[in-house]
Scaffold this active site. Sequence first.
Site, PDB file in Angstrom:
ATOM      1  N   ASP A  30       0.858  -1.185   0.000  1.00 52.24           N
ATOM      2  CA  ASP A  30       0.000   0.000   0.000  1.00 52.24           C
ATOM      3  C   ASP A  30       0.895   1.236   0.000  1.00 52.24           C
ATOM      4  O   ASP A  30       1.840   1.314   0.792  1.00 52.24           O
ATOM      5  CB  ASP A  30      -0.905  -0.011   1.234  1.00 52.24           C
ATOM      6  CG  ASP A  30      -2.014   1.014   1.152  1.00 52.24           C
ATOM      7  OD1 ASP A  30      -1.715   2.215   0.956  1.00 52.24           O
ATOM      8  OD2 ASP A  30      -3.183   0.629   1.306  1.00 52.24           O
ATOM      9  N   ILE A  31       0.607   2.184  -0.873  1.00 51.62           N
ATOM     10  CA  ILE A  31       1.452   3.387  -0.948  1.00 51.62           C
ATOM     11  C   ILE A  31       1.209   4.337   0.225  1.00 51.62           C
ATOM     12  O   ILE A  31       1.985   5.262   0.440  1.00 51.62           O
ATOM     13  CB  ILE A  31       1.282   4.140  -2.293  1.00 51.62           C
ATOM     14  CG1 ILE A  31      -0.162   4.609  -2.480  1.00 51.62           C
ATOM     15  CG2 ILE A  31       1.737   3.277  -3.460  1.00 51.62           C
ATOM     16  CD1 ILE A  31      -0.346   5.552  -3.661  1.00 51.62           C
ATOM     17  N   ASN A  87     -13.232  -3.046   3.093  1.00 53.57           N
ATOM     18  CA  ASN A  87     -14.284  -2.048   3.250  1.00 53.57           C
ATOM     19  C   ASN A  87     -15.286  -2.227   2.111  1.00 53.57           C
ATOM     20  O   ASN A  87     -14.895  -2.476   0.973  1.00 53.57           O
ATOM     21  CB  ASN A  87     -13.687  -0.636   3.207  1.00 53.57           C
ATOM     22  CG  ASN A  87     -12.660  -0.425   4.298  1.00 53.57           C
ATOM     23  OD1 ASN A  87     -12.877  -0.795   5.444  1.00 53.57           O
ATOM     24  ND2 ASN A  87     -11.527   0.148   3.940  1.00 53.57           N
ATOM     25  N   GLY A  93     -15.607   3.402   3.912  1.00 51.44           N
ATOM     26  CA  GLY A  93     -14.264   3.819   3.531  1.00 51.44           C
ATOM     27  C   GLY A  93     -13.709   3.161   2.285  1.00 51.44           C
ATOM     28  O   GLY A  93     -12.516   3.277   2.007  1.00 51.44           O
ATOM     29  N   GLN A  94     -14.545   2.475   1.504  1.00 49.17           N
ATOM     30  CA  GLN A  94     -14.046   1.877   0.258  1.00 49.17           C
ATOM     31  C   GLN A  94     -13.850   2.982  -0.768  1.00 49.17           C
ATOM     32  O   GLN A  94     -14.814   3.581  -1.238  1.00 49.17           O
ATOM     33  CB  GLN A  94     -15.013   0.821  -0.278  1.00 49.17           C
ATOM     34  CG  GLN A  94     -14.476   0.123  -1.515  1.00 49.17           C
ATOM     35  CD  GLN A  94     -15.414  -0.943  -2.069  1.00 49.17           C
ATOM     36  OE1 GLN A  94     -16.551  -1.083  -1.650  1.00 49.17           O
ATOM     37  NE2 GLN A  94     -14.914  -1.696  -3.027  1.00 49.17           N
ATOM     38  N   HIS A 100     -10.799  -5.582  -2.472  1.00 48.36           N
ATOM     39  CA  HIS A 100      -9.419  -5.670  -2.005  1.00 48.36           C
ATOM     40  C   HIS A 100      -9.400  -5.863  -0.502  1.00 48.36           C
ATOM     41  O   HIS A 100     -10.300  -5.449   0.211  1.00 48.36           O
ATOM     42  CB  HIS A 100      -8.588  -4.450  -2.419  1.00 48.36           C
ATOM     43  CG  HIS A 100      -9.115  -3.134  -1.944  1.00 48.36           C
ATOM     44  ND1 HIS A 100     -10.220  -2.513  -2.493  1.00 48.36           N
ATOM     45  CD2 HIS A 100      -8.683  -2.304  -0.969  1.00 48.36           C
ATOM     46  CE1 HIS A 100     -10.429  -1.361  -1.881  1.00 48.36           C
ATOM     47  NE2 HIS A 100      -9.513  -1.217  -0.946  1.00 48.36           N
ATOM     48  N   HIS A 102      -6.923  -5.468   2.915  1.00 46.39           N
ATOM     49  CA  HIS A 102      -5.739  -4.871   3.531  1.00 46.39           C
ATOM     50  C   HIS A 102      -5.207  -5.866   4.556  1.00 46.39           C
ATOM     51  O   HIS A 102      -5.929  -6.232   5.487  1.00 46.39           O
ATOM     52  CB  HIS A 102      -6.098  -3.573   4.268  1.00 46.39           C
ATOM     53  CG  HIS A 102      -6.623  -2.485   3.400  1.00 46.39           C
ATOM     54  ND1 HIS A 102      -5.843  -1.424   3.003  1.00 46.39           N
ATOM     55  CD2 HIS A 102      -7.860  -2.285   2.870  1.00 46.39           C
ATOM     56  CE1 HIS A 102      -6.578  -0.607   2.264  1.00 46.39           C
ATOM     57  NE2 HIS A 102      -7.807  -1.118   2.166  1.00 46.39           N
TER      58      HIS A 102
END
Length: 114
Positions: A30-31, A87, A93-94, A100, A102
């Site tokens: 994750d960036i 999410n 919060g998607q 995906h 986390h």
Amino acid sequence: MQDCIFCKIIAGEIPSQKVYEDEQVLAFLDIDAKAPVHVLIIPKKHVGSVLELGEEDGALTAHIFAVVKKLAEELGVAKDGFRLVTNTGLAAGQTVPHLHFHLLGGRELGWPPG
């Protein structure tokens, strides 16, 4: 989907720091990491969210969780614990409409989240 950022990452149009890839799944760092280990795990098949999964996606879903286990072990967070988050919808919060997960670990994670 042509406007999906994760589909563009899968296609190689946007670079990512891959940590795992096979024919069904891609995992990358994750960036905007929220923990020392923060990996995104995505199906290569475009699925908007958990709500779009059907019974026909059972094998894909099982494979994603097998990849989660493999990565948690390889990244050293399986022993002490990790959090797996997905999410669903804007209120949760998607921000990317592509399923995906986390994988977060490497530090103590507070509760409740958010």
